[in-house]
Structure formats: structure tokens, C-alpha cells
Design an enzyme around this catalytic site. Sequence first.
Site, PDB file in Angstrom:
ATOM      1  N   HIS A 187       7.724 -88.465 -80.932  1.00 11.46           N
ATOM      2  CA  HIS A 187       7.954 -88.041 -79.541  1.00 11.46           C
ATOM      3  C   HIS A 187       9.365 -88.428 -79.083  1.00 11.46           C
ATOM      4  CE1 HIS A 187       3.661 -87.409 -79.588  1.00 11.46           C
ATOM      5  NE2 HIS A 187       3.754 -86.825 -78.413  1.00 11.46           N
TER       6      HIS A 187
ATOM      7  N   GLN B 115      10.575 -80.094 -73.048  1.00 10.33           N
ATOM      8  CA  GLN B 115      11.546 -79.792 -71.998  1.00 10.33           C
ATOM      9  C   GLN B 115      10.817 -79.334 -70.715  1.00 10.33           C
ATOM     10  OE1 GLN B 115      14.578 -77.451 -73.775  1.00 10.33           O
ATOM     11  NE2 GLN B 115      15.983 -77.624 -72.051  1.00 10.33           N
TER      12      GLN B 115
ATOM     13  N   GLU C 109       7.722 -79.961 -69.879  1.00  5.33           N
ATOM     14  CA  GLU C 109       6.908 -81.046 -69.341  1.00  5.33           C
ATOM     15  C   GLU C 109       7.760 -82.050 -68.564  1.00  5.33           C
ATOM     16  OE1 GLU C 109       3.744 -80.563 -73.004  1.00  5.33           O
ATOM     17  OE2 GLU C 109       5.200 -82.190 -73.041  1.00  5.33           O
TER      18      GLU C 109
ATOM     19  N   ALA D 244       3.742 -86.277 -69.079  1.00 10.52           N
ATOM     20  CA  ALA D 244       4.678 -86.071 -67.971  1.00 10.52           C
ATOM     21  C   ALA D 244       4.148 -85.074 -66.946  1.00 10.52           C
ATOM     22  CB  ALA D 244       6.036 -85.608 -68.513  1.00 10.52           C
TER      23      ALA D 244
END
Lengths: 171, 171
Positions: free
Chosen positions: A73, A88, A90, A126
Site C-alpha cells: 500500500h 488516487q 480514495e 480513506a
Amino acid sequence: MSGKTLLAIHDVNSMTFEQFTTVFGNVVEHCSLCAAAVWQHRPFTDVDHIHQLICDVLDNFPNDAKQGVLCLHPDLAGSVAGLTSESQNEQKAAGIDSLTQDERAKMQERNTSYREKFGFPFVICARKNKTQAILDGLKLRLQNNIEEEVRNGVEQVKEIALLRLFSIVEH
Amino acid sequence: MSGKTLLAIHDVNSMTFEQFTTVFGNVVEHCSLCAAAVWQHRPFTDVDHIHQLICDVLDNFPNDAKQGVLCLHPDLAGSVAGLTSESQNEQKAAGIDSLTQDERAKMQERNTSYREKFGFPFVICARKNKTQAILDGLKLRLQNNIEEEVRNGVEQVKEIALLRLFSIVEH
């Protein structure tokens, strides 16, 4: 949101292995093995079935592999270069592209401390957490031990996977 | 053979995670998780140490993931399109690019039967086996049950990984 057409589970079940790993290979970030591992369980009943199978694979990974999954990650609020499009989007949804200078500095500092302590990046879903929740989560989770953080990280990977699946398959 | 410069273990130990997974990400075909999972064990003593760690990760995978690892391998004597350069070189070394028409037909027929029976492709270390040994191996292993073939396949993945490591790191 994007107007993208979602796949019916019937479409998923009629995919070849190559099509399946192409479409689902990044449901767990950079870890197409997770998609490859669930393939044998076709036909899938629905998207939750696919998710449950991916969760089972993750839960049954040896500890080394769980840490490997986390290492694959990206850093939150790190460089945008090389980010998968999923990551990107998220990070954008969590407002990480519009942090104040102070928030960005704080996030990067805590990320670095986290990585130094545990050897893998801080992973959080996120899309489910806004900036302040992420900053607070970082502070709190920095106090845990490595076993707790492998467990917490993998739980977040599962939440991320579910939302990514929902953006591919009808639910 | 190729005149490629091999890395010293010191060079490997000074790589970033991204460099490491770029260089070692296909030591297990299409399965960068295996490289990611051994990263935490730096510094490595030598190339055999890296190999042993990769074998440990593979051995400790749940059954689903072992089958996933096998599924990520290409068919022997299948289409060359989409083959990783490692696979292409290995198949060439086994003489698979210069099969007779009869041998090719026999290999494709047995590969198909194998995949139909087990749900994953026949995996064999092509650099260690010539055409006839591969054809004989296919015939023999077709008689096994799925548990035996997951085990045999994973053992072949380990042999392939060792030879790929030897083509990257000094030994």
C-alpha cells in the site's frame, strides 16, 4: 457517481481467469494473488460472496504475507506519482488532495513514525474517514504493538476491498 | 550466458521496498506478494536465504492461495503472447519453442486435460526438464489427486524461483 456501468454477477461468473484477474487484480492493492485465489470458488453468488472469499484468503495468510500486503500500500499524503487510480480516487475522497500545509506536515510526520515503528505503511480506508479522523487514527494506532497493527491494517484492507468491489459489481 | 551483471547481496540489502519488488516481483510468476512478504527479513545473508524465506511464505499460504499461485502461471506451449520474459526464456531453454507438430499437439492436449481435472495449469520447472521429460511428467501427474498436484506444483514454483534468483543475485 462516475456513471460507470456495474457488472452483474452473471457477467463476473462468465469471465476467463485472465479477465477476472485484470478486473479484480487491484481490489487488494497490488495483490492480484487475492483475486487469483478466489477464482476456484466460482460461481459466485453475489459481490458479498467474493468479498467474503477475499477476507478468508487474507485471514489465512501467514504473518509475513499479511505484512507484505500492507507494504504494497502507498503512504497516505505521500507522492501521487505511481499511485494506482483506485488509491488516487480514495485519497481524493478523503480530502487528502486538499490538506492545509499544517495538516499535510502532520500526516507525513506521523506516517513516517508509523512506518519506522512497524516497517509497513499506515493503512486506513480513506473513503470512510475524513482528514481529522485519519490524523487521529494515526496518533492512536501509533501506540499499538505490531500484532495489533497487522490485525488493524488487514481489517482496513478488507474495508477498502469491499468498496472497490462495489465500484465494479452490482449490489 | 547473457552477460548480465549479477547483484551482490549487499546491493540487494540496500534496495528500497519499491526497488526490491520491481527486481524480485516476478521470482514467483505474477506474484509480487512473495517478494513483499520477505522484505521484512532484511538483511539477507545470501541468495539461498531469500529463497528459503520465499519457500516459507509459499508453504504457509492457505490452500486457496497456493492454487492462486499456480493459476498465475502460463500454459506450457500455449500462446507466447503475454508471457513474462522469464517464462519465455525458460520455455525456450526446455526446447518448447522448437517442438515437432506432434509433440506440440500432445503437450497441448495433456495440458488441457490437466487444467480440466485440477482447475490450474500444469507447472513444471522448464529449465530443468527437456521436452520428453515434460511430456512424461504431464502423463504421470495427470493420475494424481488435487492435493498431490497442489503440492507438486508448489514444489516446482520453488525450483523456478531458485533459478530466477540465481539469474539476479550472485551465488
